[in-house]
Design an enzyme around this catalytic site. Structure first.
Site, PDB file in Angstrom:
ATOM      1  N   GLU A 109      39.409  42.133  26.588  1.00 54.84           N
ATOM      2  CA  GLU A 109      40.833  42.226  26.910  1.00 54.84           C
ATOM      3  C   GLU A 109      41.135  41.567  28.246  1.00 54.84           C
ATOM      4  O   GLU A 109      40.295  41.574  29.146  1.00 54.84           O
ATOM      5  CB  GLU A 109      41.232  43.698  27.054  1.00 54.84           C
ATOM      6  CG  GLU A 109      40.920  44.515  25.845  1.00 54.84           C
ATOM      7  CD  GLU A 109      41.103  46.007  26.116  1.00 54.84           C
ATOM      8  OE1 GLU A 109      40.853  46.776  25.186  1.00 54.84           O
ATOM      9  OE2 GLU A 109      41.482  46.382  27.239  1.00 54.84           O
ATOM     10  N   CYS A 122      44.207  40.618  35.145  1.00 58.28           N
ATOM     11  CA  CYS A 122      43.046  41.496  35.176  1.00 58.28           C
ATOM     12  C   CYS A 122      42.134  41.050  34.036  1.00 58.28           C
ATOM     13  O   CYS A 122      42.525  41.116  32.862  1.00 58.28           O
ATOM     14  CB  CYS A 122      43.505  42.941  34.987  1.00 58.28           C
ATOM     15  SG  CYS A 122      42.141  44.097  34.909  1.00 58.28           S
ATOM     16  N   CYS A 129      30.314  47.922  28.458  1.00 57.03           N
ATOM     17  CA  CYS A 129      29.740  48.086  29.798  1.00 57.03           C
ATOM     18  C   CYS A 129      28.577  49.056  29.715  1.00 57.03           C
ATOM     19  O   CYS A 129      28.619  50.031  28.965  1.00 57.03           O
ATOM     20  CB  CYS A 129      30.799  48.614  30.766  1.00 57.03           C
ATOM     21  SG  CYS A 129      30.182  48.784  32.461  1.00 57.03           S
ATOM     22  N   CYS A 133      30.538  55.212  32.794  1.00 61.96           N
ATOM     23  CA  CYS A 133      31.434  56.127  33.519  1.00 61.96           C
ATOM     24  C   CYS A 133      32.210  56.953  32.481  1.00 61.96           C
ATOM     25  O   CYS A 133      32.770  56.392  31.532  1.00 61.96           O
ATOM     26  CB  CYS A 133      32.379  55.352  34.426  1.00 61.96           C
ATOM     27  SG  CYS A 133      31.485  54.246  35.534  1.00 61.96           S
ATOM     28  N   CYS A 136      35.979  56.266  31.365  1.00 61.09           N
ATOM     29  CA  CYS A 136      36.380  54.872  31.139  1.00 61.09           C
ATOM     30  C   CYS A 136      36.175  54.479  29.667  1.00 61.09           C
ATOM     31  O   CYS A 136      35.090  54.678  29.108  1.00 61.09           O
ATOM     32  CB  CYS A 136      35.536  53.972  32.039  1.00 61.09           C
ATOM     33  SG  CYS A 136      35.690  52.232  31.653  1.00 61.09           S
ATOM     34  N   GLY A 179      33.861  45.749  31.754  1.00 56.15           N
ATOM     35  CA  GLY A 179      32.557  45.333  32.265  1.00 56.15           C
ATOM     36  C   GLY A 179      32.377  45.495  33.758  1.00 56.15           C
ATOM     37  O   GLY A 179      33.332  45.700  34.501  1.00 56.15           O
ATOM     38  N   GLU A 180      31.126  45.384  34.153  1.00 55.43           N
ATOM     39  CA  GLU A 180      30.761  45.506  35.565  1.00 55.43           C
ATOM     40  C   GLU A 180      30.389  44.108  36.079  1.00 55.43           C
ATOM     41  O   GLU A 180      29.326  43.576  35.734  1.00 55.43           O
ATOM     42  CB  GLU A 180      29.581  46.493  35.688  1.00 55.43           C
ATOM     43  CG  GLU A 180      28.872  46.510  37.015  1.00 55.43           C
ATOM     44  CD  GLU A 180      29.797  46.672  38.228  1.00 55.43           C
ATOM     45  OE1 GLU A 180      30.742  47.463  38.193  1.00 55.43           O
ATOM     46  OE2 GLU A 180      29.554  45.966  39.221  1.00 55.43           O
ATOM     47  N   SER A 211      35.846  44.108  41.455  1.00 53.52           N
ATOM     48  CA  SER A 211      35.684  45.558  41.549  1.00 53.52           C
ATOM     49  C   SER A 211      34.304  45.930  41.008  1.00 53.52           C
ATOM     50  O   SER A 211      33.928  45.511  39.913  1.00 53.52           O
ATOM     51  CB  SER A 211      36.781  46.244  40.739  1.00 53.52           C
ATOM     52  OG  SER A 211      36.601  47.642  40.763  1.00 53.52           O
ATOM     53  N   LEU A 235      34.970  54.495  43.813  1.00 53.50           N
ATOM     54  CA  LEU A 235      34.267  55.626  44.421  1.00 53.50           C
ATOM     55  C   LEU A 235      34.467  56.906  43.610  1.00 53.50           C
ATOM     56  O   LEU A 235      33.518  57.508  43.131  1.00 53.50           O
ATOM     57  CB  LEU A 235      34.782  55.788  45.860  1.00 53.50           C
ATOM     58  CG  LEU A 235      33.802  56.308  46.895  1.00 53.50           C
ATOM     59  CD1 LEU A 235      32.483  55.572  46.870  1.00 53.50           C
ATOM     60  CD2 LEU A 235      34.437  56.216  48.281  1.00 53.50           C
ATOM     61  N   HIS A 236      35.689  57.365  43.524  1.00 49.52           N
ATOM     62  CA  HIS A 236      36.113  58.493  42.670  1.00 49.52           C
ATOM     63  C   HIS A 236      35.571  59.869  43.051  1.00 49.52           C
ATOM     64  O   HIS A 236      36.072  60.873  42.543  1.00 49.52           O
ATOM     65  CB  HIS A 236      35.800  58.231  41.189  1.00 49.52           C
ATOM     66  CG  HIS A 236      36.345  56.942  40.666  1.00 49.52           C
ATOM     67  ND1 HIS A 236      37.655  56.571  40.800  1.00 49.52           N
ATOM     68  CD2 HIS A 236      35.742  55.907  40.009  1.00 49.52           C
ATOM     69  CE1 HIS A 236      37.851  55.382  40.245  1.00 49.52           C
ATOM     70  NE2 HIS A 236      36.701  54.950  39.771  1.00 49.52           N
ATOM     71  N   ASN A 310      44.031  57.351  33.811  1.00 45.97           N
ATOM     72  CA  ASN A 310      44.603  56.926  32.536  1.00 45.97           C
ATOM     73  C   ASN A 310      43.841  57.703  31.450  1.00 45.97           C
ATOM     74  O   ASN A 310      42.638  57.483  31.311  1.00 45.97           O
ATOM     75  CB  ASN A 310      44.296  55.427  32.403  1.00 45.97           C
ATOM     76  CG  ASN A 310      45.427  54.655  31.825  1.00 45.97           C
ATOM     77  OD1 ASN A 310      46.293  55.214  31.165  1.00 45.97           O
ATOM     78  ND2 ASN A 310      45.423  53.371  32.076  1.00 45.97           N
ATOM     79  N   CYS A 353      41.398  49.850  31.426  1.00 39.95           N
ATOM     80  CA  CYS A 353      40.173  49.126  31.148  1.00 39.95           C
ATOM     81  C   CYS A 353      39.567  49.464  29.781  1.00 39.95           C
ATOM     82  O   CYS A 353      39.170  50.591  29.524  1.00 39.95           O
ATOM     83  CB  CYS A 353      39.248  49.514  32.292  1.00 39.95           C
ATOM     84  SG  CYS A 353      37.544  49.203  32.119  1.00 39.95           S
TER      85      CYS A 353
END
Ligand code: SAH
Ligand code: SF4
Length: 360
Positions: A109, A122, A129, A133, A136, A179-180, A211, A235-236, A310, A353
């Site tokens: 996407e 974006c 990924c 997480c 996500c 993705g990372e 990011s 971070l979160h 989200n 994401c």
């Protein structure tokens, strides 16, 4: 004896008809290919400028080239590898999300956001990924594969063409889609370098933001490379127990190591780091957690972006209330940490994401 002593004829012809993806090549590789065909070397730059300045995406558009060469380009290269499968426009018309299918059946996407005078893209760096997480949608899909540099670039070119037709340009690119990026380090940097090329797309390094979930060795490498690209770190959570429960990668690179790498990045580059914090009701949105975060970041050149969560299908957490988000922000500010609450964009088109691809 060199190997292979003689290629069987059928194999040789199979190799010569193999298509290469044109956005996977840098200017030197493209030029070399054309020179190998017996073309003068300036043809490389002509094709490059056609792709990245004129945004041409079919061989027929290369009106500056001889007909025969255009035909050959079309035979050898793939120009459009990403197929738009569905396009969603948010109800306010400001956010557009495109789900692309790739030739091997994977999907990625990319989102265009139009706010004020910015036209921010974006984009994705992987299909799926590996980082897992929990909140996500991409993480919930698992890892499918890395994108090639060309697949990263084509997402930008796709939107750049749409915007150009409206007399506009891409102003910013954030690598915050699926993705990372630091797990696919080489392709990501090649894509940025190619889009940065002054004789091509000429997109300034400062207009990119990468990011990362916090891959410490990659942050250190990135710091050493002294790029002008902006860095954001997700971070979160400000304690290891909570962060490991939300972001499994924290078990490998715990907070102390991560923050030390971030401090090193700032020391080496003198650039400000952005920290991302998705506020989740009753999980990481207390004033005490804000205080812990402030302690962690004390004295660092940084900015915190607070984003309400989200909601995703496989995670039960919900977004923080506005009151709690404001209290979190106030506490950070009281402790001297600059921060902004970012509104949820494109929520009605699942612009978060990986939300579309994971439901395919
Ligand atoms: N892999 C990178 C970049 C892609 S994710 C990273 O993790 O940083 C981009 C951002 O979206 C990250 O800050 C990530 O934590 C955040 N994110 C992912 N899912 C989210 C969700 N459901 N709600 C809010 N933010 C989310
Ligand atoms: Fe991967 Fe980033 Fe999603 Fe984590 S938040 S699973 S690192 S895309």
């Amino acid at each position: 004896m060199t190997w292979p002593p003689c290629l069987p004829v059928f194999l040789e012809s199979a190799l010569s008809t193999e298509h290469s993806y044109i956005y996977d090549l840098d200017l030197e590789e493209l030029t070399q290919k054309l020179v190998d065909w017996g073309e003068p070397s300036y043809r490389g730059l002509q094709v490059w400028q056609g792709l990245y300045q004129n945004l041409w995406h079919t061989p027929e558009q290369f009106s500056n080239l001889p007909h025969k060469l255009r035909l050959r380009l079309g035979e050898v290269f793939v120009f459009a590898h990403l197929q738009p499968e569905s396009i969603l426009e948010s109800s306010d018309g400001q956010t557009r999300k495109t789900l692309f299918s790739l030739p091997d059946g994977q999907a990625i996407e990319a989102v265009l956001m139009r706010y004020d005078r910015r036209r921010t893209l974006c984009i994705s760096t992987q299909a799926g990924c590996a980082m897992g997480c929990v909140f996500c949608a991409t993480g919930q899909m698992g890892f499918r594969r890395h994108l090639s540099s060309g697949e990263i670039i084509e997402q930008v070119l796709y939107y750049a063409r749409i915007l150009r037709n409206e007399g506009q340009n891409v102003t910013n690119v954030v690598l915050m889609g699926m993705g990372e990026p630091f797990h696919n380090y080489a392709a990501t940097m090649q894509a940025i370098d190619r889009m940065n090329h002054p004789q091509g797309f000429n997109f300034g390094a400062r207009r990119f933001t990468i990011s990362t979930v916090g891959l410490v060795p990659a942050i250190r490498r990135f710091a050493q490379e002294q790029r002008q690209v902006n860095l954001a770190v997700s971070l979160h959570a400000a304690n290891d127990q909570l962060r490991s429960a939300m972001l499994p990668v924290n078990k490998k690179y715990p907070l102390q190591e991560l923050i030390e790498a971030c401090r090193e990045y700032v020391r080496e580059t003198h650039r400000r780091i952005t920290f991302e914090w998705a506020l989740i009701q009753g999980v990481n949105d207390s004033v005490e957690e804000a205080r812990k975060l402030a302690d962690l970041l004390q004295g660092m050149l940084c900015h915190v972006n607070i984003i309400p969560l989200n909601p995703t299908r496989k995670y039960s957490g919900s977004a923080t209330t506005r009151e709690r988000a404001l209290a979190f922000q106030a506490e950070l500010e009281r402790c001297g940490i600059p921060c902004t609450i970012r509104m949820r964009r494109g929520i009605d088109i699942q612009a978060g994401c990986g939300q579309l691809a994971s439901e395919r």
